[in-house]
Design an enzyme around this catalytic site. Structure first.
Site, PDB file in Angstrom:
ATOM      1  N   LYS A 280       0.850  -1.189   0.000  1.00 27.58           N
ATOM      2  CA  LYS A 280       0.000   0.000   0.000  1.00 27.58           C
ATOM      3  C   LYS A 280       0.883   1.236   0.000  1.00 27.58           C
ATOM      4  O   LYS A 280       1.446   1.633   1.014  1.00 27.58           O
ATOM      5  CB  LYS A 280      -0.936   0.035   1.216  1.00 27.58           C
ATOM      6  CG  LYS A 280      -2.076   1.001   0.949  1.00 27.58           C
ATOM      7  CD  LYS A 280      -2.631   1.686   2.172  1.00 27.58           C
ATOM      8  CE  LYS A 280      -1.873   2.871   2.665  1.00 27.58           C
ATOM      9  NZ  LYS A 280      -1.847   4.047   1.775  1.00 27.58           N
TER      10      LYS A 280
ATOM     11  N   GLU B 256       9.813   1.719  10.577  1.00 30.17           N
ATOM     12  CA  GLU B 256      10.801   2.771  10.292  1.00 30.17           C
ATOM     13  C   GLU B 256      10.074   4.089  10.439  1.00 30.17           C
ATOM     14  O   GLU B 256       9.245   4.447   9.599  1.00 30.17           O
ATOM     15  CB  GLU B 256      11.326   2.618   8.847  1.00 30.17           C
ATOM     16  CG  GLU B 256      12.025   1.309   8.568  1.00 30.17           C
ATOM     17  CD  GLU B 256      13.368   1.196   9.265  1.00 30.17           C
ATOM     18  OE1 GLU B 256      13.944   2.229   9.629  1.00 30.17           O
ATOM     19  OE2 GLU B 256      13.821   0.062   9.469  1.00 30.17           O
TER      20      GLU B 256
ATOM     21  N   CYS C 201      13.412  11.519   6.604  1.00 30.18           N
ATOM     22  CA  CYS C 201      13.453  11.123   8.017  1.00 30.18           C
ATOM     23  C   CYS C 201      14.850  11.338   8.600  1.00 30.18           C
ATOM     24  O   CYS C 201      15.004  11.432   9.813  1.00 30.18           O
ATOM     25  CB  CYS C 201      13.041   9.668   8.144  1.00 30.18           C
ATOM     26  SG  CYS C 201      14.002   8.588   7.083  1.00 30.18           S
TER      27      CYS C 201
ATOM     28  N   GLU D  70       9.148  16.431  15.391  1.00 25.19           N
ATOM     29  CA  GLU D  70       9.691  16.415  14.031  1.00 25.19           C
ATOM     30  C   GLU D  70       8.896  17.417  13.190  1.00 25.19           C
ATOM     31  O   GLU D  70       7.662  17.365  13.166  1.00 25.19           O
ATOM     32  CB  GLU D  70       9.505  14.995  13.475  1.00 25.19           C
ATOM     33  CG  GLU D  70      10.035  14.795  12.083  1.00 25.19           C
ATOM     34  CD  GLU D  70       9.624  13.437  11.504  1.00 25.19           C
ATOM     35  OE1 GLU D  70       8.460  13.021  11.668  1.00 25.19           O
ATOM     36  OE2 GLU D  70      10.475  12.795  10.865  1.00 25.19           O
TER      37      GLU D  70
HETATM   38  P1  NAD Z   1       2.090   8.361   7.624  1.00 29.81           P
HETATM   39  O1  NAD Z   1       2.403   7.629   8.866  1.00 29.81           O
HETATM   40  O2  NAD Z   1       1.009   9.354   7.647  1.00 29.81           O
HETATM   41  O3  NAD Z   1       1.734   7.366   6.424  1.00 29.81           O
HETATM   42  C1  NAD Z   1       2.616   6.367   5.973  1.00 29.81           C
HETATM   43  C2  NAD Z   1       1.804   5.278   5.286  1.00 29.81           C
HETATM   44  O4  NAD Z   1       0.977   4.638   6.248  1.00 29.81           O
HETATM   45  C3  NAD Z   1       0.872   5.770   4.200  1.00 29.81           C
HETATM   46  O5  NAD Z   1       0.825   4.824   3.151  1.00 29.81           O
HETATM   47  C4  NAD Z   1      -0.459   5.849   4.922  1.00 29.81           C
HETATM   48  O6  NAD Z   1      -1.583   5.749   4.077  1.00 29.81           O
HETATM   49  C5  NAD Z   1      -0.369   4.631   5.822  1.00 29.81           C
HETATM   50  N1  NAD Z   1      -1.213   4.670   7.017  1.00 29.81           N
HETATM   51  C6  NAD Z   1      -1.657   5.751   7.706  1.00 29.81           C
HETATM   52  N2  NAD Z   1      -2.400   5.361   8.760  1.00 29.81           N
HETATM   53  C7  NAD Z   1      -2.420   4.002   8.753  1.00 29.81           C
HETATM   54  C8  NAD Z   1      -2.996   3.018   9.598  1.00 29.81           C
HETATM   55  N3  NAD Z   1      -3.721   3.339  10.668  1.00 29.81           N
HETATM   56  N4  NAD Z   1      -2.793   1.728   9.300  1.00 29.81           N
HETATM   57  C9  NAD Z   1      -2.059   1.370   8.233  1.00 29.81           C
HETATM   58  N5  NAD Z   1      -1.484   2.253   7.390  1.00 29.81           N
HETATM   59  C10 NAD Z   1      -1.654   3.561   7.654  1.00 29.81           C
HETATM   60  O7  NAD Z   1       3.481   9.011   7.175  1.00 29.81           O
HETATM   61  P2  NAD Z   1       3.760  10.006   5.968  1.00 29.81           P
HETATM   62  O8  NAD Z   1       3.194  11.351   6.341  1.00 29.81           O
HETATM   63  O9  NAD Z   1       3.350   9.367   4.693  1.00 29.81           O
HETATM   64  O10 NAD Z   1       5.362  10.065   5.985  1.00 29.81           O
HETATM   65  C11 NAD Z   1       6.098  10.953   6.756  1.00 29.81           C
HETATM   66  C12 NAD Z   1       6.658  10.262   7.989  1.00 29.81           C
HETATM   67  O11 NAD Z   1       7.400   9.118   7.612  1.00 29.81           O
HETATM   68  C13 NAD Z   1       7.643  11.132   8.752  1.00 29.81           C
HETATM   69  O12 NAD Z   1       7.385  11.045  10.123  1.00 29.81           O
HETATM   70  C14 NAD Z   1       8.995  10.526   8.434  1.00 29.81           C
HETATM   71  O13 NAD Z   1       9.987  10.757   9.398  1.00 29.81           O
HETATM   72  C15 NAD Z   1       8.656   9.094   8.294  1.00 29.81           C
HETATM   73  N6  NAD Z   1       9.661   8.382   7.488  1.00 29.81           N
HETATM   74  C16 NAD Z   1      10.514   7.511   8.122  1.00 29.81           C
HETATM   75  C17 NAD Z   1      11.504   6.855   7.395  1.00 29.81           C
HETATM   76  C18 NAD Z   1      12.443   5.874   8.063  1.00 29.81           C
HETATM   77  O14 NAD Z   1      13.066   5.092   7.357  1.00 29.81           O
HETATM   78  N7  NAD Z   1      12.581   5.880   9.376  1.00 29.81           N
HETATM   79  C19 NAD Z   1      11.617   7.075   6.028  1.00 29.81           C
HETATM   80  C20 NAD Z   1      10.733   7.972   5.421  1.00 29.81           C
HETATM   81  C21 NAD Z   1       9.759   8.615   6.167  1.00 29.81           C
END
Ligand code: NAD
Length: 481
Positions: A173, A248, A282, A384
């Site tokens: 997804k 992650e 991130c 963040e």
């Molecule tokens: P998000 O958590 O809003 O969404 C990430 C994914 O999860 C999306 O596909 C979203 O649709 C899905 N999602 C949301 N709620 C869900 C649920 N309840 N159950 C299952 N799936 C769900 O994050 P974002 O805004 O897309 O990305 C930004 C964040 O990601 C930042 O906090 C960033 O630091 C983090 N990030 C971390 C890494 C790492 O490797 N540590 C890498 C990239 C981004």
């Protein structure tokens, strides 16, 4: 208007209920495509197809899976300009970044795991005189890969590739904010001859479909990259079903600069570690700790270099700062700025949105921003921001730098700038971060463990770690006496 389709059972199909989500081009602030708003009906057919495909796929040879994954990589390579353009339109990142970072890294992920499966081995332990143990690493079954919007194709392939080569079938997804390259990727999989059902890409929201995927008992493991808040929700749901999870999550990463560093190299890299991808990585350094003897010089030079960044149309080769991914995220960063101002901290530059003239006049752009005197007790210091913003702090001693670095709940990555070997080793050892760079930032090697401590995640991905995650160890003990 272009309608993205789900990739289920080897075919591109519309969501069962024909419901869609608007997909925006953030550089012009307009809807340019529609993404399926899938629900449990779509998941049901994807799961049926994945479960059916699993028995055959898990028994294919390593060489067969390698060849298929390599063919997918080649399909992307053949169409790399198309993929790069799609990533920039969808995400707002500069086209140079899509061409030189996102798409090549996505291809590298696939090639890396294609070769890793051929070089893979499992353990054997000999007990002198009576027994030998050997460990099988079997695929888990149907697994989920849920990815965010900041590196849409890169982070999707980073998860899918190890899962597939280890013999799992995947329900993926991608982020609903940036679904386009995942859609192109599904077309590449069809062209490459990936057997039907082995990979299913279902588009939709986190609540509408992500949550259903996580809670479905047929999904054996969840590999998730995204925000810490979402990670905690997923962890709770998955742990009650005793599901494997790899998380992650976010970071509030420190950049620690000692007076004896290679100043020129440090300055150049610190501009990147603060503002690359509009700060939406991130790994970006949101807290810069500078030894007091060079603080004023650094502040002057850093501001001067940040002012040189060119914000503008991400499709222009001259732009090195593009748009913020969505209106929602743009508003979130601006409200972070408001809170920083309310806290009495000072913006040395930035702290505002940026108006671009011409075609991008309605796009979501934010000035590179540098904060000074942000109270360390404030929420802004701890949270963040995930935008083009960083803040500066002084330190005197090594001990103080270590304490400052460790004082937030996050523990993803850190950079240490020094030419003193013992300082480098001592600080690297004492700080609580999963990834530590010395005299570097975001210098990646796909073989290394990647991930965070504390609120930045659970488990590690990358290299062998991902292959271990996507497999179930079974130990077999033979008594030969
Ligand atoms: P998000 O958590 O809003 O969404 C990430 C994914 O999860 C999306 O596909 C979203 O649709 C899905 N999602 C949301 N709620 C869900 C649920 N309840 N159950 C299952 N799936 C769900 O994050 P974002 O805004 O897309 O990305 C930004 C964040 O990601 C930042 O906090 C960033 O630091 C983090 N990030 C971390 C890494 C790492 O490797 N540590 C890498 C990239 C981004």
């Amino acid at each position: 208007m272009k309608k993205i389709k789900n990739y289920i059972n080897g075919k591109l199909i519309h969501p069962e209920k024909s419901q869609y989500i608007d997909v925006y081009n953030p550089s012009i602030g307009e809807v340019y495509a529609l993404c399926p708003k899938s629900d449990e009906h779509d998941l049901k057919i994807a799961l049926k197809s994945a479960k059916k495909a699993f028995n055959k796929w898990k028994n294919t040879s390593n060489e067969y899976r390698r060849d298929i994954v390599l063919r997918i990589a080649n399909e992307i390579e053949k169409n790399k300009d198309k993929f790069a353009l799609a990533e920039t339109i969808d995400n707002g990142k500069p086209i140079n970044d899509s061409k030189n970072i996102d798409i090549p890294r996505s291809i590298d992920n696939l090639k890396f795991y294609a070769s890793s499966i051929i070089n893979n081995s499992s353990e054997s332990h000999s007990s002198p005189n009576n027994a030998i143990n050997y460990t099988l690493r079997d695929p888990l079954g149907v697994v989920a890969c849920i990815s965010p919007w900041n590196y849409p194709l890169h982070l999707l392939t980073w998860k899918i590739a190890p899962a597939l080569v280890m013999g799992n079938c995947v329900i993926a997804k991608p982020s609903e904010v940036t679904p386009m390259t995942a859609y192109l990727f599904s077309k590449a999989c069809i062209k490459a001859g990936l057997p039907k059902g082995v990979l299913n890409i279902i588009h939709g929201t986190g609540e509408g479909i992500g949550d259903k995927i996580v809670k479905n008992p047929n999904i054996k493991a969840v590999s998730f990259t995204g925000g810490t808040k979402t990670g905690k929700i997923i962890n709770k749901a998955a742990s009650s079903l005793l599901k494997k999870v790899s998380l992650e999550l976010g970071g509030k990463n420190p950049i620690i600069i000692f007076e004896d560093c290679n100043y020129k190299e440090m300055l150049k890299t610190t501009i990147r570690s603060s503002f690359a991808n509009q700060g939406q990585i991130c790994l970006c350094g949101e807290r810069i700790f500078i030894q007091d003897s060079i603080y004023d010089k650094f502040k002057r030079d850093f501001v001067k270099e940040a002012k040189k960044l060119k914000i503008g149309d991400p499709l222009k080769l001259t732009s090195n700062q593009g748009a913020i991914v969505s209106k929602q995220h743009y508003d979130k960063i601006l409200s972070y700025f408001d809170r920083v101002k309310e806290n009495g901290a000072k913006f040395l530059i930035g702290g505002n949105s940026k108006k671009i003239t011409g075609k991008c006049s309605n796009g979501w752009f934010i000035e590179p921003s540098i904060i000074e005197n942000l109270e360390r007790s404030s929420e802004c210091y701890k949270q963040e921001a995930f935008g083009p913003v960083t803040s500066l702090y002084k330190f005197k001693s090594k001990k103080e730098a270590i304490d400052l670095a460790n004082e937030t709940e996050y523990g993803l990555s850190a950079s240490i700038w020094t030419s003193d070997l013992s300082t480098a080793h001592q600080v690297a050892k004492m700080i609580e971060f999963g990834i530590v760079w010395v005299n570097a930032w975001n210098l990646r090697d796909l073989r290394t463990p990647f991930g965070g401590m504390k609120d930045s995640g659970l488990g590690r991905e990358g290299g062998r770690e991902s292959m271990l995650f996507f497999s179930e160890p079974k130990n077999i003990c033979i008594n030969y006496n």
